[in-house]
Structure formats: structure tokens, C-alpha cells
Design a protein around this motif. Structure first.
Motif, mmCIF file in Angstrom:
data_model
loop_
_atom_site.group_PDB
_atom_site.id
_atom_site.type_symbol
_atom_site.label_atom_id
_atom_site.label_comp_id
_atom_site.label_asym_id
_atom_site.label_seq_id
_atom_site.Cartn_x
_atom_site.Cartn_y
_atom_site.Cartn_z
ATOM 1 N N MET A 245 -62.572 76.693 -39.096
ATOM 2 C CA MET A 245 -63.738 77.456 -39.466
ATOM 3 C C MET A 245 -64.535 76.642 -40.490
ATOM 4 O O MET A 245 -63.975 76.081 -41.423
ATOM 5 C CB MET A 245 -63.288 78.790 -40.064
ATOM 6 N N ILE A 246 -65.845 76.598 -40.316
ATOM 7 C CA ILE A 246 -66.719 75.908 -41.262
ATOM 8 C C ILE A 246 -66.877 76.788 -42.503
ATOM 9 O O ILE A 246 -67.254 77.949 -42.412
ATOM 10 C CB ILE A 246 -68.103 75.623 -40.646
ATOM 11 N N VAL A 247 -66.568 76.238 -43.652
ATOM 12 C CA VAL A 247 -66.689 76.955 -44.919
ATOM 13 C C VAL A 247 -68.025 76.635 -45.582
ATOM 14 O O VAL A 247 -68.725 77.517 -46.061
ATOM 15 C CB VAL A 247 -65.517 76.604 -45.858
ATOM 16 N N CYS A 248 -68.397 75.350 -45.584
ATOM 17 C CA CYS A 248 -69.647 74.912 -46.198
ATOM 18 C C CYS A 248 -70.539 74.331 -45.107
ATOM 19 O O CYS A 248 -70.257 73.266 -44.560
ATOM 20 C CB CYS A 248 -69.370 73.863 -47.275
ATOM 21 N N HIS A 249 -71.605 75.040 -44.768
ATOM 22 C CA HIS A 249 -72.501 74.586 -43.704
ATOM 23 C C HIS A 249 -73.370 73.406 -44.147
ATOM 24 O O HIS A 249 -73.722 72.564 -43.339
ATOM 25 C CB HIS A 249 -73.391 75.732 -43.227
ATOM 26 N N LEU B 292 -63.329 64.740 -50.706
ATOM 27 C CA LEU B 292 -63.887 64.655 -49.356
ATOM 28 C C LEU B 292 -65.129 63.771 -49.304
ATOM 29 O O LEU B 292 -65.713 63.587 -48.229
ATOM 30 C CB LEU B 292 -64.228 66.060 -48.840
ATOM 31 N N GLY B 293 -65.536 63.216 -50.457
ATOM 32 C CA GLY B 293 -66.701 62.345 -50.506
ATOM 33 C C GLY B 293 -68.011 63.089 -50.326
ATOM 34 O O GLY B 293 -68.983 62.543 -49.828
ATOM 35 N N LYS B 294 -68.027 64.354 -50.753
ATOM 36 C CA LYS B 294 -69.221 65.189 -50.582
ATOM 37 C C LYS B 294 -69.575 65.856 -51.894
ATOM 38 O O LYS B 294 -68.802 65.820 -52.845
ATOM 39 C CB LYS B 294 -68.982 66.218 -49.488
ATOM 40 N N ARG B 295 -70.755 66.471 -51.946
ATOM 41 C CA ARG B 295 -71.208 67.209 -53.121
ATOM 42 C C ARG B 295 -71.682 68.586 -52.699
ATOM 43 O O ARG B 295 -72.256 68.751 -51.635
ATOM 44 C CB ARG B 295 -72.362 66.470 -53.795
ATOM 45 N N ALA B 296 -71.482 69.544 -53.581
ATOM 46 C CA ALA B 296 -71.974 70.900 -53.305
ATOM 47 C C ALA B 296 -73.496 70.870 -53.271
ATOM 48 O O ALA B 296 -74.130 70.125 -54.005
ATOM 49 C CB ALA B 296 -71.481 71.859 -54.373
ATOM 50 N N ASP B 297 -74.078 71.682 -52.404
ATOM 51 C CA ASP B 297 -75.531 71.697 -52.279
ATOM 52 C C ASP B 297 -76.092 73.013 -52.813
ATOM 53 O O ASP B 297 -76.520 73.087 -53.949
ATOM 54 C CB ASP B 297 -75.926 71.466 -50.826
ATOM 55 N N CYS B 298 -76.068 74.060 -52.016
ATOM 56 C CA CYS B 298 -76.709 75.311 -52.425
ATOM 57 C C CYS B 298 -75.754 76.258 -53.151
ATOM 58 O O CYS B 298 -76.194 77.141 -53.866
ATOM 59 C CB CYS B 298 -77.314 76.011 -51.215
ATOM 60 N N GLY B 299 -74.449 76.122 -52.950
ATOM 61 C CA GLY B 299 -73.475 77.001 -53.597
ATOM 62 C C GLY B 299 -73.237 78.307 -52.872
ATOM 63 O O GLY B 299 -72.426 79.121 -53.307
ATOM 64 N N GLY B 300 -73.914 78.532 -51.761
ATOM 65 C CA GLY B 300 -73.732 79.771 -51.009
ATOM 66 C C GLY B 300 -72.339 79.914 -50.425
ATOM 67 O O GLY B 300 -71.879 81.016 -50.147
ATOM 68 N N CYS B 301 -71.646 78.805 -50.270
ATOM 69 C CA CYS B 301 -70.310 78.819 -49.683
ATOM 70 C C CYS B 301 -69.224 79.105 -50.717
ATOM 71 O O CYS B 301 -68.063 79.306 -50.350
ATOM 72 C CB CYS B 301 -70.011 77.474 -49.028
ATOM 73 N N MET B 302 -69.564 79.108 -51.992
ATOM 74 C CA MET B 302 -68.534 79.153 -53.027
ATOM 75 C C MET B 302 -67.583 80.343 -52.920
ATOM 76 O O MET B 302 -66.377 80.161 -53.080
ATOM 77 C CB MET B 302 -69.181 79.086 -54.413
ATOM 78 N N PRO B 303 -68.025 81.569 -52.633
ATOM 79 C CA PRO B 303 -67.045 82.652 -52.486
ATOM 80 C C PRO B 303 -66.031 82.381 -51.368
ATOM 81 O O PRO B 303 -64.829 82.597 -51.559
ATOM 82 C CB PRO B 303 -67.899 83.884 -52.168
ATOM 83 N N THR C 293 -60.721 80.427 -49.579
ATOM 84 C CA THR C 293 -59.915 79.486 -48.792
ATOM 85 C C THR C 293 -58.909 78.788 -49.689
ATOM 86 O O THR C 293 -57.746 78.617 -49.319
ATOM 87 C CB THR C 293 -60.824 78.455 -48.096
ATOM 88 N N MET C 294 -59.334 78.403 -50.879
ATOM 89 C CA MET C 294 -58.423 77.762 -51.826
ATOM 90 C C MET C 294 -57.303 78.710 -52.239
ATOM 91 O O MET C 294 -56.151 78.310 -52.321
ATOM 92 C CB MET C 294 -59.185 77.297 -53.071
ATOM 93 N N ARG C 295 -57.645 79.974 -52.503
ATOM 94 C CA ARG C 295 -56.639 80.958 -52.923
ATOM 95 C C ARG C 295 -55.530 81.125 -51.881
ATOM 96 O O ARG C 295 -54.394 81.393 -52.226
ATOM 97 C CB ARG C 295 -57.298 82.319 -53.147
#
Length: 97
Positions: free
Chosen positions: A1-5, A39-50, A55-57
Motif C-alpha cells: 500500500m502506498i503511504v506517501c503519494h 530511503l533517500g527521500k524527503r517529506a513534501d506536504c505532510g499529508g501522509c504523516m498520520p 504504519t510505524m506503530r
């Protein structure tokens, strides 16, 4: 499942990054920022954070959770105010003279 689009991060990638970090350093505190960096990426909009945090929990290998991932106590769940004292609104203080 995609978590961060925005950055196309899946739940499998999050779990793999957590496993990799835990193997590299069993005592490290794993944060969303560290996962993005791994993962070599950076957060963008933050909409995925919840969803990202959820997912981490649910990852068995997370270990010590940073404060942002810790479950709220039952007291905090039952609190319906935002830490403000009772009567903080002008309409609750009575008529102003």
C-alpha cells in the motif's frame, strides 16, 4: 500500500527501513525523518504523516518509540478540552462592564 503519494513510499519500504535501521543500531530511536533519510527521500506536504505514523506503530521491530508514536494515556483520551482553563472564553466569563 502506498503511504506517501508525493514520494511514492509504500508500507513495505517503511517496514524494510525500520528493519534495516534496527539491525544497524539496535538502540537507535527511529523517527519518520530517519526513515525518509534511509530511503533517500524527503517529506513534501505532510499529508501522509498520520498514515506514516500508524504504519510505524504497527511494525514489530520498531523498538523504543519516540514520543510522537507513543499511545495516549486513557486520561488524555477522555480529556475534551485543549488544556485551557474553564471559562477561558469571554462569553463564559459573564457580562463585561
Amino acid at each position: 500500500m502506498i503511504v506517501c503519494h508525493c514520494t511514492q513510499i509504500s508500507d513495505h519500504e517503511i517496514k524494510a527501513a525500520i528493519d534495516w535501521m534496527r539491525t544497524a543500531d539496535p538502540q537507535t530511536i527511529i523517527t519518520p525523518g530517519k526513515i525518509y533519510h534511509a530511503l533517500g527521500k524527503r517529506a513534501d506536504c505532510g499529508g501522509c504523516m498520520p498514515l506514516f505514523l500508524d504504519t510505524m506503530r504497527h511494525c514489530d521491530n520498531l523498538g523504543v518509540a519516540p514520543p510522537i508514536l507513543r499511545a495516549k494515556s486513557d486520561i488524555a483520551k477522555d480529556t475534551h478540552h485543549e488544556g485551557r482553563r474553564k471559562g477561558h472564553r469571554l462569553s463564559q466569563r459573564g457580562a463585561a462592564v
